[in-house]
Enzyme design. Structure first.
Site, PDB file in Angstrom:
ATOM      1  N   ILE A 102       0.834  -1.204   0.000  1.00  0.00           N
ATOM      2  CA  ILE A 102       0.000   0.000   0.000  1.00  0.00           C
ATOM      3  C   ILE A 102       0.874   1.263   0.000  1.00  0.00           C
ATOM      4  CG2 ILE A 102      -1.974  -1.137   1.101  1.00  0.00           C
ATOM      5  CD1 ILE A 102      -1.201   0.376   3.704  1.00  0.00           C
ATOM      6  N   GLY A 123       5.437  -2.702 -12.351  1.00  0.00           N
ATOM      7  CA  GLY A 123       5.986  -3.167 -13.614  1.00  0.00           C
ATOM      8  C   GLY A 123       6.488  -4.580 -13.432  1.00  0.00           C
ATOM      9  N   CYS A 149       5.709 -10.065 -13.974  1.00  0.00           N
ATOM     10  CA  CYS A 149       4.555 -10.817 -13.460  1.00  0.00           C
ATOM     11  C   CYS A 149       3.252 -10.027 -13.445  1.00  0.00           C
ATOM     12  CB  CYS A 149       4.854 -11.327 -12.053  1.00  0.00           C
ATOM     13  SG  CYS A 149       6.147 -12.575 -12.010  1.00  0.00           S
ATOM     14  N   ARG A 209      11.278  -4.873 -17.561  1.00  0.00           N
ATOM     15  CA  ARG A 209      10.009  -5.142 -18.242  1.00  0.00           C
ATOM     16  C   ARG A 209       8.890  -4.304 -17.629  1.00  0.00           C
ATOM     17  NH1 ARG A 209      10.459 -11.653 -18.197  1.00  0.00           N
ATOM     18  NH2 ARG A 209      11.693 -11.121 -16.347  1.00  0.00           N
TER      19      ARG A 209
END
Length: 451
Positions: A256, A263, A266, A334
């Site tokens: 939180i 990013g 997964c 990624r």
């Protein structure tokens, strides 16, 4: 035990190394000969803390082997793990071509009874497809060989994957027989000697558990970012709100922290895949879609703050940027927010001077290869020289307590855009900085509103 792990990417290599660390004989298989040659020499294709040391140690102990020859590995093992990549397809679904290709080859090469485990993140029903393909190949060969299909999803955090594997908070096993459950529990028993965290279920539920877990975590991130954006508009401080709600045991403090979005390999892929799974089964996953939409917008929040401060035309302006990887402890870029921020700034004429402890090679060679006006520096303070402002996008440890007097000395303007709310406790505005963070109005903006 004798194990084969097919695929030497992130999941496969970490799994193989950790299984070998517990004394198992592990053969890792990959079709990429260059990668296998490098692994024989201890050259690791990814950055993950402690992984290189573990790989080298177990190569030396003769517990860990690498090969391109699947047949030899399959017929010298009791359990086969499929850990190949399942990249996102054009429609958002998981691309299973490598998983299914492996299944076909296993069916062509296996000669003894095996337990075949899907370790890759795959949609619900994939185990059934793999089972059918293997059986089809056995039928073509006119041989009768029994095998068990198991789903064993991974729950590894990049940057802390070794700890996650060696001390798991749960091991989820989906299988169809007590024999398979027993064998998998035997394999994993050394990883939880003090607490039994072995969770058994049917195969499809195990496949779904992986997607549900990542979607839940992604939802918490997007929810907090949504709250942060509201806080900024009403004059509240999201850092205080986070503490206030995190103290509730039903909510907790994990995931939180407001920022520039998630990013990595997964969350983006799995959220899209889960949305597509629902769609393929006649259901519109509205909440999952919103999680993705909020995250896509969040990656540009810092860019919007920069434009609001410096204008739409950034020609001739230079910005210093700390952090290229999507999170600390990895070189993985990624879907990293840095990619989106840098491209937006360059598009408007800006020059970006960037530094990251591990990901600069990935940026230069792949993710920002064709992006002009990006310069990579050797140290974090070099990127600030003659820059208009500092932009922080990844909360690496070396960025946590910087020398703010040095930052002020190097920058043209004492301006910091903090995409991870790393410095909200430093009272930077009292030190003369213009400090922009996520979920809290900058004093400059408040004064403009009052006027």
């Amino acid at each position: 035990m004798k194990l084969t792990v097919i695929g030497t990417g992130y999941v496969g290599l970490v799994s193989g190394a950790c299984f070998s660390e517990m004394g198992n004989k592990v053969i890792c298989v990959d079709i990429n000969q260059e990668k296998i040659n490098n692994l024989h020499q201890g050259i690791i294709p990814i950055y993950e803390p402690r992984l290189e040391k573990m790989v080298l140690k177990n190569i030396d102990k003769k517990n860990l082997f690498f090969t391109t020859k699947l047949e030899e590995a399959v017929n010298d093992s009791e359990i086969i793990f499929i850990a190949v990549d399942t990249p996102m397809g054009k429609d958002g679904s998981a691309d299973l071509q490598d998983v299914l290709a492996v299944a076909k080859e296993v069916g062509q090469k296996m000669n003894e009874r095996l337990i075949i485990v899907n370790k890759s993140t795959v949609p619900v029903g994939t185990a059934d497809k793999v089972k059918a393909i293997i059986q089809e190949e056995l039928d073509k060969r006119k041989v009768t060989i029994g095998f068990e299909m198991v789903s064993n999803p991974e729950f590894l955090k990049e940057g802390d994957a070794i700890s996650d594997f060696m001390k798991p908070d749960r091991v989820v096993i989906g299988a169809e027989s007590e024999c398979a459950f027993k064998k998998m529990k035997e394999l994993y028993s050394s990883f939880f000697r003090t607490h039994d965290r072995f969770i058994t279920m049917d195969v499809r539920s195990a496949e779904m558990t992986k997607y549900a877990a990542n979607a839940m975590l992604a939802t918490k991130i997007s929810f907090m970012n949504e709250i942060a954006n509201i806080c900024e508009r009403v004059g509240a401080n999201v850092n205080n709100v986070r503490v206030g709600i995190g103290s509730d045991s039903r909510i907790g403090y994990s995931f939180i922290y407001p920022g520039v979005g998630y990013g990595g390999s997964c969350f983006p892929k799995d959220v899209k895949a889960l949305k597509k799974i629902a769609e393929d089964n006649g259901y519109e996953a509205q909440l999952i879609k919103s999680v993705e939409d909020v995250n896509n917008r969040q990656k540009l929040v810092i860019t919007k703050k920069i434009i609001k401060r410096f204008g739409e035309d950034l020609t001739g302006k230079t910005f210093g940027l700390w952090g290229l990887a999507f999170k600390p402890g990895t070189d993985d870029m990624r879907e990293a927010p840095a990619i989106y921020v840098i491209k937006e700034l360059v598009k408007r004429g800006a020059k970006v001077q960037a530094y990251d402890p591990k990901a600069m090679g990935e940026a230069k060679d792949f993710y920002l290869k064709n992006v002009n006006n990006v310069v990579y520096k050797k140290t974090k303070y070099e990127v600030l020289l003659n820059a208009e402002a500092l932009i922080l996008l990844t909360e690496w440890k070396e960025f946590r307590s910087p020398d703010f007097s040095e930052i002020e000395k190097q920058l043209k303007n004492s301006v910091i855009f903090d995409g991870r709310n790393q410095y909200n406790s430093y009272n930077l505005e009292e030190k003369g900085f213009e400090y922009y963070q996520i979920g809290k109005s900058n004093r400059r903006n408040i004064l403009q509103v009052i006027k």
